[in-house]
Design an enzyme around this catalytic site. Structure first.
Site, PDB file in Angstrom:
ATOM      1  N   LYS A 120      -2.925  13.565 -33.006  1.00  0.00           N
ATOM      2  CA  LYS A 120      -3.328  14.534 -31.993  1.00  0.00           C
ATOM      3  C   LYS A 120      -3.589  13.804 -30.682  1.00  0.00           C
ATOM      4  O   LYS A 120      -3.993  12.644 -30.736  1.00  0.00           O
ATOM      5  CB  LYS A 120      -4.546  15.351 -32.411  1.00  0.00           C
ATOM      6  CG  LYS A 120      -5.743  14.596 -33.000  1.00  0.00           C
ATOM      7  CD  LYS A 120      -6.513  13.557 -32.300  1.00  0.00           C
ATOM      8  CE  LYS A 120      -7.063  13.634 -30.955  1.00  0.00           C
ATOM      9  NZ  LYS A 120      -7.738  12.391 -30.499  1.00  0.00           N
ATOM     10  N   TYR A 123     -10.887  18.632 -30.169  1.00  0.00           N
ATOM     11  CA  TYR A 123     -11.598  18.962 -31.415  1.00  0.00           C
ATOM     12  C   TYR A 123     -12.367  20.272 -31.278  1.00  0.00           C
ATOM     13  O   TYR A 123     -12.424  21.077 -32.209  1.00  0.00           O
ATOM     14  CB  TYR A 123     -12.552  17.835 -31.816  1.00  0.00           C
ATOM     15  CG  TYR A 123     -11.846  16.639 -32.403  1.00  0.00           C
ATOM     16  CD1 TYR A 123     -11.418  16.646 -33.728  1.00  0.00           C
ATOM     17  CD2 TYR A 123     -11.602  15.512 -31.648  1.00  0.00           C
ATOM     18  CE1 TYR A 123     -10.764  15.557 -34.276  1.00  0.00           C
ATOM     19  CE2 TYR A 123     -10.945  14.410 -32.179  1.00  0.00           C
ATOM     20  CZ  TYR A 123     -10.526  14.433 -33.492  1.00  0.00           C
ATOM     21  OH  TYR A 123      -9.874  13.359 -34.026  1.00  0.00           O
TER      22      TYR A 123
HETATM   23  P1  NDP Z   1      -4.584   2.080 -29.504  1.00  0.00           P
HETATM   24  O1  NDP Z   1      -4.445   1.708 -28.078  1.00  0.00           O
HETATM   25  O2  NDP Z   1      -5.617   1.371 -30.301  1.00  0.00           O
HETATM   26  O3  NDP Z   1      -3.198   1.880 -30.249  1.00  0.00           O
HETATM   27  C1  NDP Z   1      -2.006   2.398 -29.750  1.00  0.00           C
HETATM   28  C2  NDP Z   1      -0.858   1.500 -30.198  1.00  0.00           C
HETATM   29  O4  NDP Z   1       0.337   2.103 -29.732  1.00  0.00           O
HETATM   30  C3  NDP Z   1      -0.865   0.106 -29.623  1.00  0.00           C
HETATM   31  O5  NDP Z   1      -1.640  -0.793 -30.356  1.00  0.00           O
HETATM   32  C4  NDP Z   1       0.598  -0.255 -29.653  1.00  0.00           C
HETATM   33  O6  NDP Z   1       0.939  -0.709 -30.960  1.00  0.00           O
HETATM   34  C5  NDP Z   1       1.304   1.078 -29.477  1.00  0.00           C
HETATM   35  N1  NDP Z   1       1.843   1.262 -28.117  1.00  0.00           N
HETATM   36  C6  NDP Z   1       3.154   1.480 -27.830  1.00  0.00           C
HETATM   37  N2  NDP Z   1       3.343   1.592 -26.518  1.00  0.00           N
HETATM   38  C7  NDP Z   1       2.138   1.413 -25.941  1.00  0.00           C
HETATM   39  C8  NDP Z   1       1.698   1.421 -24.592  1.00  0.00           C
HETATM   40  N3  NDP Z   1       2.544   1.626 -23.561  1.00  0.00           N
HETATM   41  N4  NDP Z   1       0.386   1.220 -24.335  1.00  0.00           N
HETATM   42  C9  NDP Z   1      -0.476   1.047 -25.348  1.00  0.00           C
HETATM   43  N5  NDP Z   1      -0.113   1.038 -26.655  1.00  0.00           N
HETATM   44  C10 NDP Z   1       1.181   1.222 -26.947  1.00  0.00           C
HETATM   45  O7  NDP Z   1      -4.824   3.644 -29.545  1.00  0.00           O
HETATM   46  P2  NDP Z   1      -5.475   4.497 -30.719  1.00  0.00           P
HETATM   47  O8  NDP Z   1      -5.041   3.968 -32.012  1.00  0.00           O
HETATM   48  O9  NDP Z   1      -6.913   4.648 -30.482  1.00  0.00           O
HETATM   49  O10 NDP Z   1      -4.819   5.950 -30.461  1.00  0.00           O
HETATM   50  C11 NDP Z   1      -3.473   6.217 -30.786  1.00  0.00           C
HETATM   51  C12 NDP Z   1      -3.290   7.718 -31.057  1.00  0.00           C
HETATM   52  O11 NDP Z   1      -4.110   8.109 -32.127  1.00  0.00           O
HETATM   53  C13 NDP Z   1      -3.677   8.620 -29.876  1.00  0.00           C
HETATM   54  O12 NDP Z   1      -2.774   9.702 -29.784  1.00  0.00           O
HETATM   55  C14 NDP Z   1      -5.056   9.115 -30.227  1.00  0.00           C
HETATM   56  O13 NDP Z   1      -5.368  10.377 -29.671  1.00  0.00           O
HETATM   57  C15 NDP Z   1      -4.955   9.198 -31.742  1.00  0.00           C
HETATM   58  N6  NDP Z   1      -6.257   9.031 -32.405  1.00  0.00           N
HETATM   59  C16 NDP Z   1      -6.612   9.934 -33.360  1.00  0.00           C
HETATM   60  C17 NDP Z   1      -7.815   9.814 -34.004  1.00  0.00           C
HETATM   61  C18 NDP Z   1      -8.190  10.780 -35.071  1.00  0.00           C
HETATM   62  O14 NDP Z   1      -9.323  10.745 -35.540  1.00  0.00           O
HETATM   63  N7  NDP Z   1      -7.278  11.642 -35.521  1.00  0.00           N
HETATM   64  C19 NDP Z   1      -8.766   8.762 -33.671  1.00  0.00           C
HETATM   65  C20 NDP Z   1      -8.264   7.814 -32.686  1.00  0.00           C
HETATM   66  C21 NDP Z   1      -7.055   7.962 -32.075  1.00  0.00           C
HETATM   67  P3  NDP Z   1       1.932  -1.926 -31.202  1.00  0.00           P
HETATM   68  O15 NDP Z   1       1.260  -3.120 -30.592  1.00  0.00           O
HETATM   69  O16 NDP Z   1       2.061  -1.989 -32.656  1.00  0.00           O
HETATM   70  O17 NDP Z   1       3.230  -1.583 -30.514  1.00  0.00           O
END
Ligand code: NDP
Length: 371
Positions: free
Chosen positions: A137, A222
Site C-alpha cells: 500500500k 489506514y
Molecule cells: P525502504 O526505503 O526501506 O525500502 C524500499 C526499497 O525499494 C529499497 O530498499 C530498494 O531496495 C528499493 N528501491 C528501488 N528503487 C528505489 C528508489 N528509487 N529509492 C528508494 N528505494 C528504492 O521503504 P519501505 O520498505 O519502508 O517501504 C516500501 C513500501 O512498503 C512502501 O510502498 C510503503 O508504503 C510500504 N510499507 C508498508 C507497510 C505495511 O505495514 N503494510 C509498512 C512499511 C512500508 P533494493 O536496494 O533492494 O533495490
C-alpha cells in the site's frame, strides 16, 4: 493488560491460539506447520528494504507462502538474503532483467515493496511476465495508475492483491463480525487517528516523485481504509483541511497533517487525522446507537488491542505479515474469499478517497465521491 498480553504471547502458535482465530481458515498459522505437504505459493520479493525485511522474516513462519526469489538493485543485499534464506542464484534478479521471471517456475508471485511511485510500472511488468502480483500500500499514487494495474492484471489473468495486513487481523475481524451481527446497532460515527513523527528529511517518503504524497499516502491511508471496513460502507463525500507547520521538510506535494471528514450513505460520518508530525496516533473508534468498539493500537505491527462496550476482546497476538501471506496464498491457490477484500478494486477505492481528500484540501470545498 500486561498479564493478558503475556498470556496471549505465550499461547501464540499453540493449538489454543489457533482455535481462537476468527474467520480465518486452515491456511492461517502462527508458526510454520512443517507437516504441510500441499502446494505452496512461491514468492519473490521486489525491493529489499525495511518492510521487505520484516515480511521475509515473517514468511519463515508461513505454512503456505514461501520466499523463493529476490529482485533488487543492490547486489550486496541479494548476497546477504541469498545466504540467509537459502535462495539459489537462478532465482535472483535486478531491475533490468526481472522480466525473465516469466521462465522461472520457482516463482509464482512477486511481492512489490518499493517506494509508492514505482508500484504501477513494476506491477504491470510482473503481470506481463505472467506472475501473480502482490503489492504494498498504497497500491499506486493515482487512481489512473491503479486502474492501469487492474487492467494489466486482468489481461494477464493474474491476481492483484494489496498488502492490507489488517484485513486478516483477529481483533479487527471480530469487530467486523460484531458489527455485521448488529451488536453496535446502527453505525453513527468513526474516528481514525493515524500518524507518527517522520525522521530523516532525505528519505523517499518526503520526495513527492517517489511517494506521490505525504502522510496521507503512507499512514493516513489506514484511516481511510479503516473507516470503510469498520463502518462497512464506502464514503459519498469528503471534506479536508491541510496544516503545514514545516514547509522546508514537507515540500509542495507532501502533506504534513491532514484532517478529513467522510460522509457515508447510511448517515454515518467519520472524522480522521493523518500526520507526519505527531506521535501516539494509532486508534480507531466505531460508535453505534447500541454500543462501540475501539482498536488501540489499531494498525501498528503488533500487538493490536481491541475492546467494545462489553469489555476487552481476547484474541492472540499474531505476526500480521505471516497471517497475511498465508491467507494470500489461499486466495491465489484456492480462490478463497477473504472476509475483507485485498484486491486491486479494494485498493482503488482508497486511492479515490485520497484523491478526493487532496482535491477538497486544495479547493476548500466538500468533494462528492463516486467509489
Ligand atoms: P525502504 O526505503 O526501506 O525500502 C524500499 C526499497 O525499494 C529499497 O530498499 C530498494 O531496495 C528499493 N528501491 C528501488 N528503487 C528505489 C528508489 N528509487 N529509492 C528508494 N528505494 C528504492 O521503504 P519501505 O520498505 O519502508 O517501504 C516500501 C513500501 O512498503 C512502501 O510502498 C510503503 O508504503 C510500504 N510499507 C508498508 C507497510 C505495511 O505495514 N503494510 C509498512 C512499511 C512500508 P533494493 O536496494 O533492494 O533495490
Amino acid at each position: 493488560m500486561d498479564t493478558r498480553r503475556k498470556f496471549l504471547q505465550k499461547i501464540s502458535g499453540s493449538a489454543i491460539g489457533l482455535s481462537l482465530l476468527p474467520g480465518l481458515g486452515m491456511a492461517t498459522r502462527l508458526t510454520a506447520d512443517k507437516t504441510f505437504s500441499g502446494k505452496t505459493l512461491n514468492v519473490a520479493i521486489l525491493g529489499l528494504g525495511n518492510y521487505a525485511t520484516r515480511v521475509a522474516e515473517a514468511m519463515t513462519l508461513c505454512t503456505r507462502a514461501k520466499l523463493t526469489g529476490l529482485i533488487s538493485g543492490t547486489p550486496s543485499k541479494i548476497a546477504a538474503w541469498q545466504a540467509k534464506y537459502n535462495i539459489p542464484a537462478k532465482n535472483c534478479y535486478n531491475y533490468d532483467n526481472y522480466d525473465a521471471i516469466q521462465d522461472n517456475s520457482d516463482i509464482d508471485a512477486v511481492y512489490i515493496i518499493t517506494p509508492n511511485a514505482l508500484h504501477a510500472e513494476e506491477a504491470i511488468r510482473v503481470a506481463k511476465a505472467g506472475k501473480q502480483v502482490i503489492c504494498e500500500k498504497p497500491m499506486a499514487i493515482s487512481v489512473k495508475e491503479g486502474e492501469e494495474m487492474i487492467d494489466a492484471c486482468k489481461k494477464a489473468h493474474v491476481k492483484l492483491l494489496v498488502g492490507y495486513r489488517m484485513h486478516f487481523e483477529p481483533h479487527t475481524l471480530e469487530i467486523i463480525r460484531l458489527r455485521k451481527a448488529g451488536e453496535f446497532g446502527k453505525i453513527t460515527f468513526f474516528q481514525g487517528l493515524s500518524g507518527f513523527t517522520i525522521g530523516d528529511p532525505s528519505q523517499w517518503r518526503l520526495n513527492p516523485k517517489l511517494s506521490g504524497g505525504g502522510s496521507m499516502m503512507d499512514i493516513g491511508i489506514y484511516s481511510v481504509n479503516g473507516s470503510r471496513y469498520m463502518i462497512g460502507e464506502d464514503p459519498v463525500w469528503v471534506n479536508a483541511v491541510e496544516t503545514k507547520n514545516d514547509p522546508v521538510k514537507f515540500v509542495a506535494g507532501i502533506d504534513e497533517t491532514m484532517q478529513f471528514q467522510l460522509g457515508f450513505p447510511g448517515g454515518a460520518v467519520a472524522s480522521c487525522l493523518s500526520t507526519y508530525s505527531m506521535n501516539n496516533l494509532d486508534r480507531f473508534f466505531l460508535d453505534g446507537v447500541n454500543g462501540f468498539a475501539e482498536l488501540h493500537p489499531a494498525t501498528g505491527y503488533d500487538p493490536t488491542e481491541g475492546f467494545t462496550h462489553k469489555g476487552p476482546l481476547n484474541f492472540p497476538t499474531t505476526v500480521h505479515q505471516a497471517v497475511q501471506m498465508d491467507e494470500m496464498a489461499a486466495i491465489i491457490l484456492d480462490g478463497k474469499q477473504p472476509v475483507l477484500p485485498v484486491d486491486g478494486e479494494e485498493a482503488l477505492k482508497d486511492l479515490k478517497v485520497i484523491e478526493g481528500i487532496y482535491k477538497s484540501a486544495k479547493s476548500g470545498k466538500t468533494v462528492n465521491l463516486t467509489i
